[in-house]
Write a protein that holds these residues in place. Structure first.
Motif, short mmCIF file in Angstrom:
data_model
loop_
_atom_site.label_atom_id
_atom_site.label_comp_id
_atom_site.label_asym_id
_atom_site.label_seq_id
_atom_site.Cartn_x
_atom_site.Cartn_y
_atom_site.Cartn_z
N VAL A 1 -17.44 3.66 -6.73
CA VAL A 1 -16.06 3.35 -6.32
C VAL A 1 -15.76 3.97 -4.97
O VAL A 1 -15.88 5.18 -4.77
CB VAL A 1 -15.06 3.87 -7.38
CG1 VAL A 1 -13.61 3.63 -6.91
CG2 VAL A 1 -15.30 3.18 -8.72
N LYS A 2 -15.36 3.12 -4.01
CA LYS A 2 -15.02 3.58 -2.67
C LYS A 2 -13.56 3.97 -2.56
O LYS A 2 -13.20 4.97 -1.95
CB LYS A 2 -15.33 2.50 -1.64
CG LYS A 2 -16.81 2.23 -1.43
CD LYS A 2 -17.04 1.15 -0.38
CE LYS A 2 -16.56 1.56 1.00
NZ LYS A 2 -16.90 0.52 2.02
N GLU A 3 -12.66 3.14 -3.15
CA GLU A 3 -11.23 3.37 -2.97
C GLU A 3 -10.43 2.60 -4.01
O GLU A 3 -10.82 1.51 -4.42
CB GLU A 3 -10.80 2.92 -1.57
CG GLU A 3 -9.35 3.18 -1.24
CD GLU A 3 -8.93 2.66 0.12
OE1 GLU A 3 -7.86 3.09 0.60
OE2 GLU A 3 -9.64 1.81 0.70
N VAL A 4 -9.32 3.22 -4.43
CA VAL A 4 -8.32 2.52 -5.24
C VAL A 4 -7.09 2.37 -4.35
O VAL A 4 -6.59 3.35 -3.80
CB VAL A 4 -7.96 3.30 -6.52
CG1 VAL A 4 -6.88 2.56 -7.29
CG2 VAL A 4 -9.20 3.50 -7.39
N ARG A 5 -6.59 1.14 -4.20
CA ARG A 5 -5.47 0.92 -3.29
C ARG A 5 -4.59 -0.21 -3.80
O ARG A 5 -4.98 -0.97 -4.70
CB ARG A 5 -5.97 0.60 -1.88
CG ARG A 5 -6.86 -0.63 -1.82
CD ARG A 5 -7.27 -0.97 -0.40
NE ARG A 5 -8.16 -2.13 -0.36
CZ ARG A 5 -9.48 -2.07 -0.22
NH1 ARG A 5 -10.08 -0.89 -0.09
NH2 ARG A 5 -10.20 -3.18 -0.19
N GLY A 6 -3.41 -0.33 -3.22
CA GLY A 6 -2.53 -1.42 -3.60
C GLY A 6 -1.08 -1.09 -3.33
O GLY A 6 -0.76 -0.09 -2.67
N LEU A 7 -0.21 -1.92 -3.86
CA LEU A 7 1.22 -1.75 -3.71
C LEU A 7 1.87 -2.27 -4.98
O LEU A 7 1.67 -3.44 -5.34
CB LEU A 7 1.71 -2.52 -2.48
CG LEU A 7 3.10 -2.18 -1.92
CD1 LEU A 7 3.19 -0.71 -1.52
CD2 LEU A 7 3.44 -3.08 -0.73
N GLY A 8 2.63 -1.42 -5.68
CA GLY A 8 3.21 -1.83 -6.94
C GLY A 8 2.13 -2.18 -7.93
O GLY A 8 1.14 -1.44 -8.09
N LEU A 9 2.27 -3.32 -8.61
CA LEU A 9 1.29 -3.75 -9.59
C LEU A 9 0.34 -4.82 -9.03
O LEU A 9 -0.06 -5.74 -9.72
CB LEU A 9 1.98 -4.24 -10.86
CG LEU A 9 2.45 -3.11 -11.78
CD1 LEU A 9 3.29 -3.65 -12.93
CD2 LEU A 9 1.26 -2.31 -12.32
N LEU A 10 0.00 -4.68 -7.76
CA LEU A 10 -1.09 -5.43 -7.14
C LEU A 10 -2.09 -4.39 -6.65
O LEU A 10 -1.85 -3.72 -5.63
CB LEU A 10 -0.59 -6.30 -5.99
CG LEU A 10 -1.64 -7.17 -5.28
CD1 LEU A 10 -2.35 -8.09 -6.25
CD2 LEU A 10 -0.99 -7.97 -4.16
N ILE A 11 -3.17 -4.21 -7.42
CA ILE A 11 -4.05 -3.06 -7.23
C ILE A 11 -5.49 -3.52 -7.09
O ILE A 11 -5.94 -4.42 -7.82
CB ILE A 11 -3.91 -2.09 -8.44
CG1 ILE A 11 -2.46 -1.56 -8.51
CG2 ILE A 11 -4.90 -0.93 -8.35
CD1 ILE A 11 -2.12 -0.91 -9.83
N GLY A 12 -6.22 -2.89 -6.19
CA GLY A 12 -7.63 -3.20 -6.00
C GLY A 12 -8.49 -1.96 -6.15
O GLY A 12 -8.12 -0.88 -5.69
#
Length: 396
Positions: free
Chosen positions: A324-335
């Motif tokens: 895993v490189k990164e967890v990112r997103g905004l609100g409930l749109l997550i990558g």
């Protein structure tokens, strides 16, 4: 796979699943197996599957009237348009049937405004960004900053220029005497769940104002509460000239909308653009019920809270995972960006009865219902992290 599957074009890479029932954050396949849905039909069923308020409004409309034409007044359409303008910076709305059509309308409106209202026909080019996604019509796939969606469709229409996302200098260099608009997503959903940087957004708005360009914000995936605000642009303190919507607006009913500022109204004079089914009675009934529920239950705020919780939990549980490189997103749109392609891992997660989807080859995307229960989020996180733990152990 049903008997008629061979009668379809094979343009979708389908998972080996067929669902027959949905309710809230649950789906059931034809064998009765229950799944936790963390993808919501690609960020469409923001209220979950078959929400009661929307269902009741649709049943009432089905019993009354399905279709006339946009040559007549449609009360649901007018009500939904007012709900959208009352809760955004826009003043006028055009309804269509999909996100691609909404973006197509935005492109046409921008060009027509410069040709018919501003008196500058030489300005017709639109700048979009690498890794963006704006649709599958010839114009919108050309606007898309990904070569893979354009393969085999040449010749493509002229009038599109591309710049690097979150790179203000690249955007400034791309602006020329033919530029009429800049088209941008606040989070590049299909491009990998890449949120825009606040400083860059403000620079985009400043450059548009300085050069007299229109700012088009594509909110097809981010709009209608998904990111923690009703519209994602609200996070950044800007006011787009044009906003495009679709996915979450109809709770699964096909609908798209293009919103614009007052100065653009006359560019879409009678006869300039249209859609036979755009803004029809059924889709707008669903849209009205969806917007009312969003506002009454303060669901954008809930998306912000649940999204922050989800990202925090994922970061904590995946902190030591080398894949895993990164967890990112905004609100409930997550990558969840990984170091390797995720397609096989997503299939394994599906086998554990949790539905997620990719966003590019290396990103696992989560877009659950804004009403999802905390215990369901916890279950989904545990399954995802468990699969990634096992994959990391195997890779060592």
């Amino acid at each position: 796979m049903g008997e008629g599957a061979n009668s379809l074009f094979p343009n979708y890479g389908r998972y080996p699943l067929t669902f027959v029932k949905g309710e809230g954050s649950r789906l059931w396949d034809e064998k009765g197996k229950e799944y936790l849905d963390l993808m919501c039909g690609l960020a469409v069923t923001n209220l979950g599957h078959a929400p009661k308020q929307v269902k009741e409004r649709l049943k009432e409309q089905v019993d009354t009237l399905w279709h006339t034409s946009n040559l007549f007044h449609i009360p649901n359409q007018e009500k939904l348009a007012q709900l959208l303008t009352d809760n955004s910076c826009a003043d006028a709305v055009f309804f269509c049937n999909s996100g691609a059509e909404a973006n197509e309308a935005a492109i046409k409106l921008a060009r027509r405004y410069f040709q018919k209202i501003a008196g500058k026909p030489e300005q017709y080019e639109i700048i979009s960004f690498h890794q963006s996604f704006h649709g599958r019509t010839l114009a919108t796939l050309t606007a898309t900053g990904q070569d893979k969606v354009k393969e085999g469709f040449a010749p493509l229409p002229q009038g599109f220029v591309y710049a690097s996302y979150n790179d203000a200098e690249a955007l400034e260099q791309a602006i020329g005497p033919k530029t009429c608009a800049v088209m941008i997503e606040m989070v590049q959903g299909e491009g990998g769940v890449n949120p825009v940087e606040p400083a860059f957004v403000n620079r985009v708005a400043e450059l548009c104002e300085r050069h007299g360009l229109l700012l088009i914000v594509d909110e097809i995936q981010t709009g209608i509460g998904r990111t923690g605000k009703m519209f994602a642009y609200e996070h950044y303190g800007i006011e787009p000239d044009i906003i495009t919507l679709a996915k979450g607006l109809g709770s699964g009913m096909p609908i798209g909308a293009m919103l614009g500022k007052e100065k653009l109204r006359q560019a879409f004079a009678a006869g300039s653009h249209g859609s036979t089914f755009g803004g029809n009675y059924l889709s707008t009934a669903a849209g009205v019920a969806t917007m009312e529920m969003m506002l009454q239950e303060k669901l954008p705020q809930r998306a912000a809270e649940m999204g922050a919780y989800t990202v925090s939990a994922l970061n904590q549980k995946l902190a030591d995972n080398p894949l895993v490189k990164e967890v990112r997103g905004l609100g409930l749109l997550i990558g969840i960006e990984c170091t390797q392609p995720v397609a096989d891992w997503i299939a394994t997660i599906q086998e554990e009865a949790v539905l997620v989807v990719s966003a590019g080859p290396n990103v696992i995307r989560l877009a659950p219902s804004l009403l999802i229960a905390k215990e369901d989020i916890d279950r989904g996180i545990e399954v995802i992290c468990s699969v990634l733990r096992k994959q990391a152990a195997t890779a060592v």
